[in-house]
Design a protein around this motif. Structure first.
Motif, PDB file in Angstrom:
ATOM      1  N   ASP A 183       0.847  -1.188   0.000  1.00  0.00           N
ATOM      2  CA  ASP A 183       0.000   0.000   0.000  1.00  0.00           C
ATOM      3  C   ASP A 183       0.891   1.249   0.000  1.00  0.00           C
ATOM      4  OD1 ASP A 183      -1.890   1.953   0.240  1.00  0.00           O
ATOM      5  OD2 ASP A 183      -2.746   1.218   2.100  1.00  0.00           O
TER       6      ASP A 183
ATOM      7  N   VAL B 284       0.142   4.267  -0.260  1.00  0.00           N
ATOM      8  CA  VAL B 284      -0.431   5.355   0.533  1.00  0.00           C
ATOM      9  C   VAL B 284      -0.017   5.224   1.998  1.00  0.00           C
ATOM     10  CG1 VAL B 284      -2.565   6.438   1.331  1.00  0.00           C
ATOM     11  CG2 VAL B 284      -2.378   5.620  -1.028  1.00  0.00           C
TER      12      VAL B 284
ATOM     13  N   ASP C 265      -8.426   6.663   7.023  1.00  0.00           N
ATOM     14  CA  ASP C 265      -7.924   6.589   5.661  1.00  0.00           C
ATOM     15  C   ASP C 265      -8.905   7.354   4.776  1.00  0.00           C
ATOM     16  OD1 ASP C 265      -7.309   5.752   3.003  1.00  0.00           O
ATOM     17  OD2 ASP C 265      -6.402   3.907   3.782  1.00  0.00           O
TER      18      ASP C 265
ATOM     19  N   ARG D  30      -9.572   7.140   1.865  1.00  0.00           N
ATOM     20  CA  ARG D  30     -10.264   6.260   0.932  1.00  0.00           C
ATOM     21  C   ARG D  30     -11.527   5.671   1.541  1.00  0.00           C
ATOM     22  NH1 ARG D  30      -4.873   2.955  -0.509  1.00  0.00           N
ATOM     23  NH2 ARG D  30      -4.715   3.235   1.753  1.00  0.00           N
TER      24      ARG D  30
ATOM     25  N   LEU E 237      -4.454  14.542  -1.033  1.00  0.00           N
ATOM     26  CA  LEU E 237      -4.683  13.478  -2.009  1.00  0.00           C
ATOM     27  C   LEU E 237      -3.421  13.141  -2.800  1.00  0.00           C
ATOM     28  CD1 LEU E 237      -8.144  14.500  -3.518  1.00  0.00           C
ATOM     29  CD2 LEU E 237      -7.643  13.300  -1.383  1.00  0.00           C
TER      30      LEU E 237
ATOM     31  N   LEU F 156      -2.405   9.405  -3.286  1.00  0.00           N
ATOM     32  CA  LEU F 156      -3.384   8.485  -3.858  1.00  0.00           C
ATOM     33  C   LEU F 156      -3.166   8.332  -5.354  1.00  0.00           C
ATOM     34  CD1 LEU F 156      -6.710   9.698  -2.189  1.00  0.00           C
ATOM     35  CD2 LEU F 156      -5.053   8.051  -1.316  1.00  0.00           C
TER      36      LEU F 156
ATOM     37  N   ASP G 223      -8.184   6.262  -6.982  1.00  0.00           N
ATOM     38  CA  ASP G 223      -8.557   6.501  -5.587  1.00  0.00           C
ATOM     39  C   ASP G 223      -8.897   7.968  -5.359  1.00  0.00           C
ATOM     40  OD1 ASP G 223      -8.421   3.910  -4.641  1.00  0.00           O
ATOM     41  OD2 ASP G 223      -6.331   4.066  -4.000  1.00  0.00           O
ATOM     42  N   ALA G 224      -8.132   8.870  -5.981  1.00  0.00           N
ATOM     43  CA  ALA G 224      -8.411  10.294  -5.807  1.00  0.00           C
ATOM     44  C   ALA G 224      -9.799  10.642  -6.331  1.00  0.00           C
ATOM     45  CB  ALA G 224      -7.346  11.130  -6.515  1.00  0.00           C
TER      46      ALA G 224
END
Length: 203
Positions: free
Chosen positions: A13, A15, A98, A100, A120, A123, A127-128
């Motif tokens: 991940d 992020v 998170d 997300r 953001l 991301l 995802d953004a």
């Protein structure tokens, strides 16, 4: 099949890995960024009647939470980094989250404004776009959004003095279109190293 080792395995991940890096230098980060964005905060604060309820989405150590309170607004913060959450909680109620999944943390239409200052950047594009839609769901009709992210450089991992992070770089027009597609009327696009979007939630 040959098993993948730690050295050749991509992070599961990017992020979470990028956000975790901030923990080691949280105080330095807060000090370096303390004077920044004051004019943008004032502009956003003035776009809403006081008191309005503002979500600082990706609030970091809480700099802008304190500023919005000084303008008479009520603020809530969310951030994925637990060290930042602890720091920001000194300024306003702040929750580890998170982005997300931010749309699941509050009822629809809770907020008058969503402030997403460089939150953001880690991301990926899909995802953004998804998070922009969640922001739209959290805002009341007519609510205000500010969001900015990187518009220069290249997408990928970047080795910085305080750690290695993933960044997604956007074309300003493509990002403005993504905001509009998430249910917003784009009021202004400010171009620079970071593209800044000022928008209003459609009715």
């Amino acid at each position: 099949m040959k098993s993948r080792t730690t050295s050749d395995r991509e992070p599961l991940d990017p992020v979470a890995e990028s956000v975790a890096v901030y923990s080691d230098h949280a105080d330095d980060y807060a000090a370096v960024h303390a004077p920044k964005m004051a004019d943008r905060v004032e502009r956003f604060a003035d776009s809403l009647p006081a008191p309005s309820l503002i979500l600082d989405a990706g609030c970091g150590p809480g700099r802008d939470l304190e500023r919005f309170r000084a303008y008479g607004h009520v603020v809530r913060g969310v951030d994925l980094n637990p060290v930042f959450v602890a720091m920001a909680s000194a300024h306003a109620p702040t929750f580890q989250c998170d982005l997300r999944e931010v749309g699941t943390r509050f009822p629809a239409g809770t907020f008058d404004g969503v402030w997403a200052s460089a939150s953001l950047v880690h991301l990926d594009a899909a995802d953004a776009v998804n998070v922009l839609g969640q922001f739209g769901g959290l805002l009341r009709p007519g609510g205000k959004l500010y969001v900015c992210l990187k518009a220069t450089g290249r997408t990928g991992w970047l080795d910085e003095p305080d750690g290695r992070r993933w960044y997604t770089v956007w074309d300003p027009d493509e990002f403005a279109a993504a905001v509009a597609g998430a249910g917003f009327e784009v009021d202004s696009v400010d171009r620079g190293p970071y593209v800044e979007i000022w928008a209003t939630r459609s009715s």
